[in-house]
Design a protein around this motif. Structure first.
Motif, PDB file in Angstrom:
ATOM      1  N   THR A   1       0.830  -1.209   0.000  1.00 59.98           N
ATOM      2  CA  THR A   1       0.000   0.000   0.000  1.00 59.98           C
ATOM      3  C   THR A   1       0.870   1.269   0.000  1.00 59.98           C
ATOM      4  O   THR A   1       0.525   2.261  -0.635  1.00 59.98           O
ATOM      5  CB  THR A   1      -0.918   0.028   1.234  1.00 59.98           C
ATOM      6  OG1 THR A   1      -0.120  -0.108   2.424  1.00 59.98           O
ATOM      7  CG2 THR A   1      -1.924  -1.101   1.178  1.00 59.98           C
TER       8      THR A   1
ATOM      9  N   ASN B   1       2.676   1.491  -3.565  1.00 62.44           N
ATOM     10  CA  ASN B   1       1.758   1.911  -4.628  1.00 62.44           C
ATOM     11  C   ASN B   1       1.440   3.396  -4.537  1.00 62.44           C
ATOM     12  O   ASN B   1       1.348   4.086  -5.563  1.00 62.44           O
ATOM     13  CB  ASN B   1       0.460   1.093  -4.553  1.00 62.44           C
ATOM     14  CG  ASN B   1       0.672  -0.370  -4.902  1.00 62.44           C
ATOM     15  OD1 ASN B   1       1.647  -0.716  -5.586  1.00 62.44           O
ATOM     16  ND2 ASN B   1      -0.209  -1.232  -4.427  1.00 62.44           N
ATOM     17  N   LYS B   2       1.285   3.899  -3.313  1.00 59.77           N
ATOM     18  CA  LYS B   2       0.978   5.315  -3.136  1.00 59.77           C
ATOM     19  C   LYS B   2       2.159   6.184  -3.565  1.00 59.77           C
ATOM     20  O   LYS B   2       1.973   7.223  -4.216  1.00 59.77           O
ATOM     21  CB  LYS B   2       0.625   5.588  -1.681  1.00 59.77           C
ATOM     22  CG  LYS B   2       0.015   6.962  -1.430  1.00 59.77           C
ATOM     23  CD  LYS B   2      -1.344   7.094  -2.089  1.00 59.77           C
ATOM     24  CE  LYS B   2      -1.972   8.451  -1.822  1.00 59.77           C
ATOM     25  NZ  LYS B   2      -3.248   8.632  -2.533  1.00 59.77           N
TER      26      LYS B   2
ATOM     27  N   GLU C   1       2.378   6.084  -7.375  1.00 54.99           N
ATOM     28  CA  GLU C   1       1.317   6.911  -7.955  1.00 54.99           C
ATOM     29  C   GLU C   1       1.703   8.391  -7.896  1.00 54.99           C
ATOM     30  O   GLU C   1       1.511   9.134  -8.861  1.00 54.99           O
ATOM     31  CB  GLU C   1       0.022   6.657  -7.173  1.00 54.99           C
ATOM     32  CG  GLU C   1      -1.169   7.458  -7.647  1.00 54.99           C
ATOM     33  CD  GLU C   1      -2.378   7.217  -6.762  1.00 54.99           C
ATOM     34  OE1 GLU C   1      -3.136   8.178  -6.515  1.00 54.99           O
ATOM     35  OE2 GLU C   1      -2.570   6.069  -6.294  1.00 54.99           O
ATOM     36  N   PHE C   2       2.243   8.812  -6.761  1.00 56.69           N
ATOM     37  CA  PHE C   2       2.681  10.201  -6.598  1.00 56.69           C
ATOM     38  C   PHE C   2       3.821  10.522  -7.553  1.00 56.69           C
ATOM     39  O   PHE C   2       3.821  11.577  -8.205  1.00 56.69           O
ATOM     40  CB  PHE C   2       3.128  10.424  -5.147  1.00 56.69           C
ATOM     41  CG  PHE C   2       3.813  11.741  -4.914  1.00 56.69           C
ATOM     42  CD1 PHE C   2       3.087  12.923  -4.830  1.00 56.69           C
ATOM     43  CD2 PHE C   2       5.204  11.794  -4.790  1.00 56.69           C
ATOM     44  CE1 PHE C   2       3.733  14.131  -4.619  1.00 56.69           C
ATOM     45  CE2 PHE C   2       5.844  13.002  -4.579  1.00 56.69           C
ATOM     46  CZ  PHE C   2       5.103  14.180  -4.488  1.00 56.69           C
TER      47      PHE C   2
ATOM     48  N   SER D   1      -0.557  18.032  -3.783  1.00 58.32           N
ATOM     49  CA  SER D   1      -0.500  16.570  -3.845  1.00 58.32           C
ATOM     50  C   SER D   1       0.569  16.012  -2.907  1.00 58.32           C
ATOM     51  O   SER D   1       0.387  14.943  -2.313  1.00 58.32           O
ATOM     52  CB  SER D   1      -0.222  16.134  -5.289  1.00 58.32           C
ATOM     53  OG  SER D   1      -0.102  14.730  -5.378  1.00 58.32           O
TER      54      SER D   1
ATOM     55  N   THR E   1      -0.406  13.405  -0.084  1.00 55.15           N
ATOM     56  CA  THR E   1       0.237  12.083  -0.117  1.00 55.15           C
ATOM     57  C   THR E   1       0.955  11.806   1.195  1.00 55.15           C
ATOM     58  O   THR E   1       0.897  10.685   1.721  1.00 55.15           O
ATOM     59  CB  THR E   1       1.240  12.004  -1.282  1.00 55.15           C
ATOM     60  OG1 THR E   1       0.562  12.272  -2.512  1.00 55.15           O
ATOM     61  CG2 THR E   1       1.877  10.626  -1.360  1.00 55.15           C
TER      62      THR E   1
ATOM     63  N   SER F   1      -1.582  10.973   3.850  1.00 56.21           N
ATOM     64  CA  SER F   1      -2.167   9.670   3.538  1.00 56.21           C
ATOM     65  C   SER F   1      -1.216   8.536   3.936  1.00 56.21           C
ATOM     66  O   SER F   1      -1.646   7.521   4.501  1.00 56.21           O
ATOM     67  CB  SER F   1      -2.481   9.599   2.041  1.00 56.21           C
ATOM     68  OG  SER F   1      -2.926   8.309   1.683  1.00 56.21           O
ATOM     69  N   LEU F   2       0.079   8.733   3.644  1.00 60.55           N
ATOM     70  CA  LEU F   2       1.067   7.712   3.996  1.00 60.55           C
ATOM     71  C   LEU F   2       1.257   7.617   5.508  1.00 60.55           C
ATOM     72  O   LEU F   2       1.478   6.521   6.049  1.00 60.55           O
ATOM     73  CB  LEU F   2       2.395   8.018   3.307  1.00 60.55           C
ATOM     74  CG  LEU F   2       2.411   7.811   1.787  1.00 60.55           C
ATOM     75  CD1 LEU F   2       3.725   8.272   1.179  1.00 60.55           C
ATOM     76  CD2 LEU F   2       2.169   6.340   1.446  1.00 60.55           C
TER      77      LEU F   2
ATOM     78  N   ARG G   1      -1.436   5.410   6.720  1.00 56.61           N
ATOM     79  CA  ARG G   1      -1.232   4.014   6.367  1.00 56.61           C
ATOM     80  C   ARG G   1      -0.061   3.386   7.123  1.00 56.61           C
ATOM     81  O   ARG G   1      -0.030   2.169   7.322  1.00 56.61           O
ATOM     82  CB  ARG G   1      -0.997   3.887   4.859  1.00 56.61           C
ATOM     83  CG  ARG G   1      -2.180   4.376   4.038  1.00 56.61           C
ATOM     84  CD  ARG G   1      -1.956   4.237   2.559  1.00 56.61           C
ATOM     85  NE  ARG G   1      -3.017   4.882   1.790  1.00 56.61           N
ATOM     86  CZ  ARG G   1      -3.301   4.612   0.529  1.00 56.61           C
ATOM     87  NH1 ARG G   1      -2.610   3.698  -0.121  1.00 56.61           N
ATOM     88  NH2 ARG G   1      -4.278   5.253  -0.090  1.00 56.61           N
TER      89      ARG G   1
END
Length: 300
Positions: free
Chosen positions: A179, A182-183, A186-187, A211, A215, A218-219, A222
């Motif tokens: 996860t 992938n993040k 994507e960034f 962004s 990001t 978000s990380l 996670r």
């Protein structure tokens, strides 16, 4: 201490170039807000004529600000000419250059009581405003190709090394779960996507900045359960778990900053080169018009 230990310490030191301290992150916004409020107060008091340019505090504010503007020249002279290289560290002069570039215009604003005057003073005032606007833009551009506002000049190769090292260290601390990987991928794909041109890049740069923050948070979210699982399996206490989470978040921050800086580096390096030429022209205008204004005031 072994050679490997020294190399590891050096790698960490290089990585930390992209990790800004709370002071570096919030000092400029805090000073900007404080000065803006101070200027707003001065603007609201302008009809009270607490300060006038012709005498007293207003006169001395203008005089001191003029001397300050002359002192700004020390930084480019110190950087360009060999005979000035023994007059202190260039970082000190750069910091002074930045400080004066902020304080002197504020002093001039109060000196003229936020009002227009004679033609020669108006020309000098508008020249100063051009320099201030150019300086604010330059400060932003400078930070994009340096390690923060007061750091050394960045290089693409070094940024790539920092990115690689941050990934490796992050994998060691949090395992770089799918996860997380992938993040980050994507960034990276988003910010590294080529722009059609300068006009399309500028608004996209704003979204790249937004962004990056989204990001990062978000990380962080996670990472928390991943670190909690590691703590449970490894038998860490809460203090160890908190330390590991903090270190992983720091590495994520460094990695995202390195990717973002690589994405915009070439554009801002060219822009900084062209900006510097314009800034020199504006400052030369300010110097000439300022000297004419001072001469006119004292002659007539």
């Amino acid at each position: 201490m072994s050679i490997n230990d020294v190399a590891e310490q050096q790698q960490k030191a290089d990585i930390n170039k992209l990790h800004l301290s709370p002071f570096e992150q919030f000092a400029a916004p805090f000073v900007s807000v404080a000065l803006s409020l101070f200027l707003l107060w001065g603007w609201q008091q302008r009809d009270e004529y607490l300060i006038t340019a012709e005498w007293g505090l207003g006169y001395w504010l203008g005089l001191v600000a003029g001397v300050f503007f002359l002192l700004i020249f020390i930084y480019p002279v110190r950087k360009k000419f060999k005979f000035m290289r023994s007059t202190g560290a260039i970082k000190i002069w750069f910091n002074l250059h930045m400080f004066i570039g902020v304080i002197a215009p504020v002093m001039i604003a109060f000196h003229c009581n936020f009002s227009l005057g004679a033609t020669n003073s108006n020309v000098a005032l508008y020249s100063m405003l051009f320099v201030v606007a150019s300086g604010v833009a330059g400060r932003y551009i400078y930070a994009q190709i340096h390690y923060g506002l007061f750091g050394t000049h960045a290089r693409i190769e070094e940024l790539m090394d920092i990115s690689h090292e941050a990934r490796k260290m992050l994998e060691q601390t949090s395992g770089l779960a799918p996860t997380i990987q992938n993040k980050i991928k994507e960034f990276e794909e988003y910010v590294m996507k080529p722009s059609a041109g300068a006009l399309s890049f500028i608004p996209r740069k704003i979204f790249i900045g937004i962004s990056t923050w989204l990001t990062y948070f978000s990380l962080r979210r996670r990472l928390r359960p991943i670190i909690a699982t590691q703590a449970r399996l490894s038998g860490w206490d809460k203090k160890q778990e908190k330390k590991q989470f903090k270190e992983s978040c720091k590495l994520v921050d460094i990695l995202l900053r390195a990717i973002r800086k690589m994405a915009v580096y070439t554009f801002y390096e060219k822009l900084f080169h062209n900006w510097h030429k314009i800034h020199v022209v504006f400052f030369s205008m300010l110097l000439i018009t300022g000297l004419i204004h001072v001469a006119a005031v004292h002659m007539y």
